[in-house]
Design an enzyme around this catalytic site. Structure first.
Site, PDB file in Angstrom:
ATOM      1  CE  LYS A  55      30.386  13.499   8.027  1.00 34.90           C
ATOM      2  NZ  LYS A  55      30.100  12.585   6.907  1.00 34.90           N
ATOM      3  N   GLY A  56      32.545  19.832   7.639  1.00 36.20           N
ATOM      4  CA  GLY A  56      33.153  20.741   6.664  1.00 36.20           C
ATOM      5  C   GLY A  56      34.307  21.567   7.212  1.00 36.20           C
ATOM      6  CD  GLU A 111      29.416  27.276  10.251  1.00 39.90           C
ATOM      7  OE1 GLU A 111      29.993  26.394   9.588  1.00 39.90           O
ATOM      8  OE2 GLU A 111      28.201  27.267  10.465  1.00 39.90           O
ATOM      9  CG  ASP A 112      32.070  24.654   6.408  1.00 38.33           C
ATOM     10  OD1 ASP A 112      31.199  25.323   7.000  1.00 38.33           O
ATOM     11  OD2 ASP A 112      31.838  23.535   5.930  1.00 38.33           O
ATOM     12  CG  ASP A 115      24.556  29.380   1.293  1.00 38.82           C
ATOM     13  OD1 ASP A 115      24.623  30.416   0.628  1.00 38.82           O
ATOM     14  OD2 ASP A 115      24.006  28.363   0.864  1.00 38.82           O
ATOM     15  CE  LYS A 143      28.382  29.327  -1.528  1.00 41.65           C
ATOM     16  NZ  LYS A 143      27.461  28.203  -1.800  1.00 41.65           N
ATOM     17  CG  PHE A 164      27.055  23.658  -4.461  1.00 43.16           C
ATOM     18  CD1 PHE A 164      26.379  23.694  -3.246  1.00 43.16           C
ATOM     19  CD2 PHE A 164      27.909  22.596  -4.722  1.00 43.16           C
ATOM     20  CE1 PHE A 164      26.544  22.672  -2.316  1.00 43.16           C
ATOM     21  CE2 PHE A 164      28.078  21.570  -3.792  1.00 43.16           C
ATOM     22  CZ  PHE A 164      27.384  21.624  -2.590  1.00 43.16           C
ATOM     23  CB  VAL A 165      32.400  26.392  -4.051  1.00 41.56           C
ATOM     24  CG1 VAL A 165      32.110  27.651  -4.844  1.00 41.56           C
ATOM     25  CG2 VAL A 165      32.220  26.647  -2.554  1.00 41.56           C
ATOM     26  CG  ASP A 171      29.734  17.597   1.420  1.00 44.50           C
ATOM     27  OD1 ASP A 171      29.524  18.657   2.037  1.00 44.50           O
ATOM     28  OD2 ASP A 171      28.873  16.700   1.299  1.00 44.50           O
TER      29      ASP A 171
HETATM   30  P1  IMP Z   1      23.523  27.924   5.739  1.00 42.84           P
HETATM   31  O1  IMP Z   1      22.669  27.459   6.899  1.00 42.84           O
HETATM   32  O2  IMP Z   1      22.705  28.157   4.509  1.00 42.84           O
HETATM   33  O3  IMP Z   1      24.403  29.094   6.057  1.00 42.84           O
HETATM   34  O4  IMP Z   1      24.403  26.689   5.329  1.00 42.84           O
HETATM   35  C1  IMP Z   1      25.584  26.382   5.894  1.00 42.84           C
HETATM   36  C2  IMP Z   1      26.002  24.998   5.479  1.00 42.84           C
HETATM   37  O5  IMP Z   1      25.574  24.670   4.140  1.00 42.84           O
HETATM   38  C3  IMP Z   1      27.504  24.911   5.445  1.00 42.84           C
HETATM   39  O6  IMP Z   1      28.040  24.608   6.715  1.00 42.84           O
HETATM   40  C4  IMP Z   1      27.751  23.849   4.406  1.00 42.84           C
HETATM   41  O7  IMP Z   1      27.679  22.572   5.007  1.00 42.84           O
HETATM   42  C5  IMP Z   1      26.602  23.993   3.448  1.00 42.84           C
HETATM   43  N1  IMP Z   1      26.979  24.777   2.243  1.00 42.84           N
HETATM   44  C6  IMP Z   1      26.585  26.031   1.918  1.00 42.84           C
HETATM   45  N2  IMP Z   1      27.098  26.413   0.742  1.00 42.84           N
HETATM   46  C7  IMP Z   1      27.854  25.375   0.309  1.00 42.84           C
HETATM   47  C8  IMP Z   1      28.668  25.160  -0.878  1.00 42.84           C
HETATM   48  O8  IMP Z   1      28.811  26.012  -1.773  1.00 42.84           O
HETATM   49  N3  IMP Z   1      29.291  23.961  -0.955  1.00 42.84           N
HETATM   50  C9  IMP Z   1      29.180  22.988  -0.004  1.00 42.84           C
HETATM   51  N4  IMP Z   1      28.437  23.150   1.100  1.00 42.84           N
HETATM   52  C10 IMP Z   1      27.780  24.329   1.266  1.00 42.84           C
END
Ligand code: IMP
Length: 197
Positions: A55-56, A111-112, A115, A143, A164-165, A171
């Protein structure tokens, strides 16, 4: 002072939990206008399909779409993480698939935040098997310091610190998505939430 009164009255229940604003509402808005302009130029005549992961991405995609001046289509995926162990291996469960076939389409994956990149990597592999003409990625927040897999990101709004933001769709336990800016939570709030487990 009047100013104090104004800012105090503007403090909502949610903003009281924020330690520091990292990116303001206006900075986000202006950057999205720029990205929308770039996408409109790059995809002119290509009728791209924008794909967002719920949902982000809700806020970013809605604002970005209104800054794109060429015809585009939109579709959504929804994922849910398995255990932490599965997530660390980059395995996610697709809980909502696309409604629109993507074969021979130009895909812009929106994507939002990227990470570790594991979620995105898994989803891109899945989509590539469906033979689109092209796939590029647009993320509002990056990130990159936390990245575990290398991924080409064609459009990036902002680089974030490895913290973490919350806000603007992001969220913490389903809360704070509706903040119009991106910020850091107060350590006391994090501790409180952890205690409540
Ligand atoms: P990744 O697979 O580690 O790249 O994670 C991606 C997902 O982790 C994002 O789509 C978010 O839902 C969540 N996420 C990563 N960092 C944050 C953050 O700082 N705040 C909130 N959600 C995050």
């Amino acid at each position: 002072m009047n100013n104090d009164k104004t800012s105090a009255s503007q403090l909502s229940e949610l903003t009281q939990d924020i330690d520091r604003i990292l990116i303001t509402e206006i900075e986000i808005k202006n950057r999205i206008i720029e990205i929308g302009r770039q996408i409109s130029n790059d995809y002119h005549g290509k009728n791209p399909l924008l794909i967002g992961v719920l949902k982000g991405v809700l806020f970013f995609l809605a604002d970005l779409l209104r800054c794109i001046t060429i015809p585009v289509e939109v579709d959504f995926l929804a994922v849910s993480s398995y255990s932490t162990e599965a997530r660390n291996k980059g395995v996610v469960r697709l809980v909502k698939d696309l409604d629109i076939p993507i074969q021979d389409r130009h895909i812009l994956f929106v994507e939002d935040v990227v990470d570790t990149g594991l979620t995105l990597n898994y989803l891109l592999k899945n989509l590539k098997m469906r033979n689109p003409t092209s796939i590029q990625v647009c993320t509002l927040f990056d990130k990159s310091k936390h990245r575990l897999v290398s991924l080409p990101l064609s459009y990036v709004g902002f680089e974030l610190p490895d913290r973490f933001v919350v806000g603007y769709g992001l969220d913490f336990r389903e809360k704070y998505r509706n903040l119009p800016f991106v910020g850091l939570l107060k350590p006391s709030v994090l501790a409180r939430e952890m205690d409540g487990e």
